[in-house]
Design an enzyme around this catalytic site. Structure first.
Site, PDB file in Angstrom:
ATOM      1  N   ARG A  72       0.823  -1.233   0.000  1.00 44.03           N
ATOM      2  CA  ARG A  72       0.000   0.000   0.000  1.00 44.03           C
ATOM      3  C   ARG A  72       0.850   1.275   0.000  1.00 44.03           C
ATOM      4  NH1 ARG A  72      -3.219  -3.059   3.645  1.00 44.03           N
ATOM      5  NH2 ARG A  72      -4.972  -3.943   2.482  1.00 44.03           N
ATOM      6  N   LYS A 114       3.921  11.653 -11.029  1.00 44.89           N
ATOM      7  CA  LYS A 114       3.071  10.861 -11.932  1.00 44.89           C
ATOM      8  C   LYS A 114       3.780   9.532 -12.182  1.00 44.89           C
ATOM      9  CE  LYS A 114       0.445  14.255 -14.579  1.00 44.89           C
ATOM     10  NZ  LYS A 114       0.214  14.858 -15.918  1.00 44.89           N
ATOM     11  N   GLU A 166      11.675  18.818 -24.015  1.00 45.12           N
ATOM     12  CA  GLU A 166      10.929  19.138 -22.779  1.00 45.12           C
ATOM     13  C   GLU A 166      11.520  20.374 -22.093  1.00 45.12           C
ATOM     14  OE1 GLU A 166       8.174  17.679 -21.637  1.00 45.12           O
ATOM     15  OE2 GLU A 166       8.114  15.655 -22.472  1.00 45.12           O
ATOM     16  N   LYS A 203       8.803  23.155 -12.878  1.00 46.82           N
ATOM     17  CA  LYS A 203       7.889  22.030 -12.655  1.00 46.82           C
ATOM     18  C   LYS A 203       7.484  21.949 -11.187  1.00 46.82           C
ATOM     19  CE  LYS A 203       6.510  17.458 -13.659  1.00 46.82           C
ATOM     20  NZ  LYS A 203       6.597  16.290 -14.497  1.00 46.82           N
ATOM     21  N   GLU A 239      -3.298  17.820 -11.168  1.00 44.39           N
ATOM     22  CA  GLU A 239      -3.721  18.341 -12.482  1.00 44.39           C
ATOM     23  C   GLU A 239      -5.214  18.660 -12.551  1.00 44.39           C
ATOM     24  OE1 GLU A 239      -1.523  16.650 -15.784  1.00 44.39           O
ATOM     25  OE2 GLU A 239      -3.198  17.089 -17.097  1.00 44.39           O
ATOM     26  N   ARG A 273      -1.459  22.439 -13.875  1.00 46.55           N
ATOM     27  CA  ARG A 273      -0.456  21.417 -14.252  1.00 46.55           C
ATOM     28  C   ARG A 273      -0.579  21.025 -15.729  1.00 46.55           C
ATOM     29  NH1 ARG A 273       1.941  16.345 -10.752  1.00 46.55           N
ATOM     30  NH2 ARG A 273       3.291  15.577 -12.395  1.00 46.55           N
ATOM     31  N   ASN A 333       1.613  20.159 -20.481  1.00 42.04           N
ATOM     32  CA  ASN A 333       1.294  19.385 -21.675  1.00 42.04           C
ATOM     33  C   ASN A 333       1.357  20.219 -22.950  1.00 42.04           C
ATOM     34  OD1 ASN A 333       0.806  17.078 -20.120  1.00 42.04           O
ATOM     35  ND2 ASN A 333      -1.240  17.827 -19.626  1.00 42.04           N
ATOM     36  N   HIS A 351       1.723  18.558 -26.291  1.00 39.04           N
ATOM     37  CA  HIS A 351       1.466  17.121 -26.113  1.00 39.04           C
ATOM     38  C   HIS A 351       0.223  16.627 -26.850  1.00 39.04           C
ATOM     39  CE1 HIS A 351       4.620  17.452 -23.161  1.00 39.04           C
ATOM     40  NE2 HIS A 351       4.526  16.182 -22.839  1.00 39.04           N
ATOM     41  N   HIS A 378       0.901  13.435 -28.925  1.00 42.96           N
ATOM     42  CA  HIS A 378       0.309  12.117 -28.681  1.00 42.96           C
ATOM     43  C   HIS A 378      -0.341  11.554 -29.948  1.00 42.96           C
ATOM     44  CE1 HIS A 378       0.267  12.769 -24.048  1.00 42.96           C
ATOM     45  NE2 HIS A 378       1.429  12.384 -24.509  1.00 42.96           N
ATOM     46  N   HIS A 383       9.320  10.472 -27.815  1.00 45.06           N
ATOM     47  CA  HIS A 383       8.346  11.353 -27.153  1.00 45.06           C
ATOM     48  C   HIS A 383       8.791  12.823 -27.172  1.00 45.06           C
ATOM     49  CE1 HIS A 383       5.321  12.802 -24.400  1.00 45.06           C
ATOM     50  NE2 HIS A 383       6.278  13.274 -23.620  1.00 45.06           N
TER      51      HIS A 383
HETATM   52  N1  GLY Z   1       4.735  15.347 -17.648  1.00 48.62           N
HETATM   53  C1  GLY Z   1       3.640  16.148 -17.289  1.00 48.62           C
HETATM   54  C2  GLY Z   1       3.372  16.192 -15.819  1.00 48.62           C
HETATM   55  O1  GLY Z   1       4.139  15.691 -15.041  1.00 48.62           O
HETATM   56  O2  GLY Z   1       2.357  16.706 -15.435  1.00 48.62           O
END
Ligand code: GLY
Length: 373
Positions: A125, A147, A189, A231, A241, A245, A249, A252, A256, A270
């Site tokens: 957990r 993430k 990035e 970030k 998000e 946040r 993107n 993106h 994508h 990517h």
């Molecule tokens: N890579 C986008 C984020 O971490 O929100």
């Protein structure tokens, strides 16, 4: 323990952590991890490429700090972000008798960081983990912000959890073993941060990007640090998000669709898709009258000067038509209530989130970009 050249603090209540940045941090990882306590046996999950290059140095440093360690080396590549490799990782961590108070080490690029972070989130957990990102992309993006996850047949990153690391050690010396193509993909990035919120940083990159790519360590440290600061700020304000946040993107939505169209293969990495997507997002913004026409030209001029993939013509092989690409954008997990969400810009360094984008405008940007191939 080598003193990091820079430290960025991610100030989340109850989950705060540091990102240490600088060359020569790897051999001091043991000293950096010691304050977290736990057993003196550390489980490291890495990939076969990173293991061949850097695992011995990491383990020697851990031994010096009084730890024993064992490593699991998974196959390198995106296909590893899968149920079978997650199961293998979790069961290996259980074999290593990882307990609730222990720290697991994720040692690799974005694939390893995402998979191991998710394994740490669900093991008993939730156990703590330390990210030691080895690629530029992982140092500036995926290792920071919590993430974690794996891919589903339905799309990328659809299975996962928010689980913040306890420490990120971004050893910029490790970037020296990256293939130039991988370095530049990560640089996509880095550019994104300037474009979304810091025009002065973008200007600095226009100036220093080539030196950074050529190996200038001070420039590498500064670029990773500024990216992580940006970030960290966004993640502190919007960890899960709900709003801001999504600015991360930028580029993106186009990326994508292009990744899906190229089968998530080596045809388009990517970060390459992010760079091309940033150019397209600025093109769309300009056509909608939101930013000046010079903005998309300036973005693309910098990508081109860095020797990066810049336009759709830089992607080898066939691509589907504009309508099909738009359809692929509809599969994106950033679709909210059926509405495509775009990150557009009023200027370099001034991006915003909107769902109010006419489909025709997107189709025309795609059509024109495809026509230049
Ligand atoms: N890579 C986008 C984020 O971490 O929100």
């Amino acid at each position: 323990m080598t003193t990091p050249a820079a430290t960025v603090h991610v100030d989340l209540p109850g989950r705060a952590y540091d990102i240490q940045i600088g060359p020569d941090l790897l051999s001091g990882a043991g000293a950096a991890i010691t304050p977290f306590g736990g057993r003196k046996h550390l489980a490291i999950v890495t990939d076969e490429t990173v293991a061949g290059l850097h695992l011995a140095e990491l383990q020697a440093g851990l031994t010096e700090a009084g730890f024993t360690s064992a490593a699991l080396s998974l196959p390198a590549g995106e296909a590893t972000k899968s149920w079978p490799q997650l199961q293998r990782t979790v069961e290996w961590l259980l074999d290593q008798k990882v307990e609730r108070g222990d720290v697991v080490i994720a040692f690799g690029g974005g694939v390893i960081g995402d998979l191991v972070g998710f394994a740490a989130a669900i093991l008993r957990r939730g156990v703590r983990f330390v990210q030691i990102p080895t690629t530029l992309l992982a140092q500036v993006d995926s290792s920071v912000g919590g993430k974690t996850g794996i891919n589903a047949p339905h799309g990328k990153n659809l299975i996962g959890a928010f689980h913040q690391p306890s420490l990120v050690l971004a050893d910029t010396g490790l970037l020296g073993t990256l293939a130039p193509r991988d370095f530049l993909a990560g640089y996509g990035e880095v550019v994104k941060y300037g474009l979304l919120g810091d025009a002065a940083f973008f200007e600095w990159l226009e100036d220093m990007g080539p030196a950074m790519a050529a190996g200038d360590m001070a420039a590498r440290v500064r670029a990773v640090t500024r990216s992580c600061e940006m970030k960290a700020g966004i993640v502190q304000r919007d960890e899960t998000e709900q709003g801001e946040r999504a600015l991360l993107n930028l580029g993106h939505t186009f990326c994508h669709a292009l990744e899906a169209a190229t089968g998530y293969s080596d045809r388009l990495l990517h970060g390459e898709g992010v760079a091309i997507g940033c150019g397209m997002a600025f093109e769309l913004s300009s056509r909608l009258g939101l930013c000046s026409q010079e903005n998309p030209s300036r973005v693309r001029a910098h990508l081109r000067a860095m020797g990066m993939k810049t336009d759709l013509s830089d992607i080898e092989g066939d691509l589907p038509d504009a309508a099909a690409l738009l359809g692929l954008m509809g599969q994106d997990k950033k679709v909210v209530a059926g509405q495509l969400r775009f990150i557009l810009a009023r200027d370099i360094g001034d991006a915003f989130i909107t769902s109010d984008v006419p489909e025709d405008a997107v189709l025309s940007v795609l059509d024109d970009a495809l026509a230049q191939r």
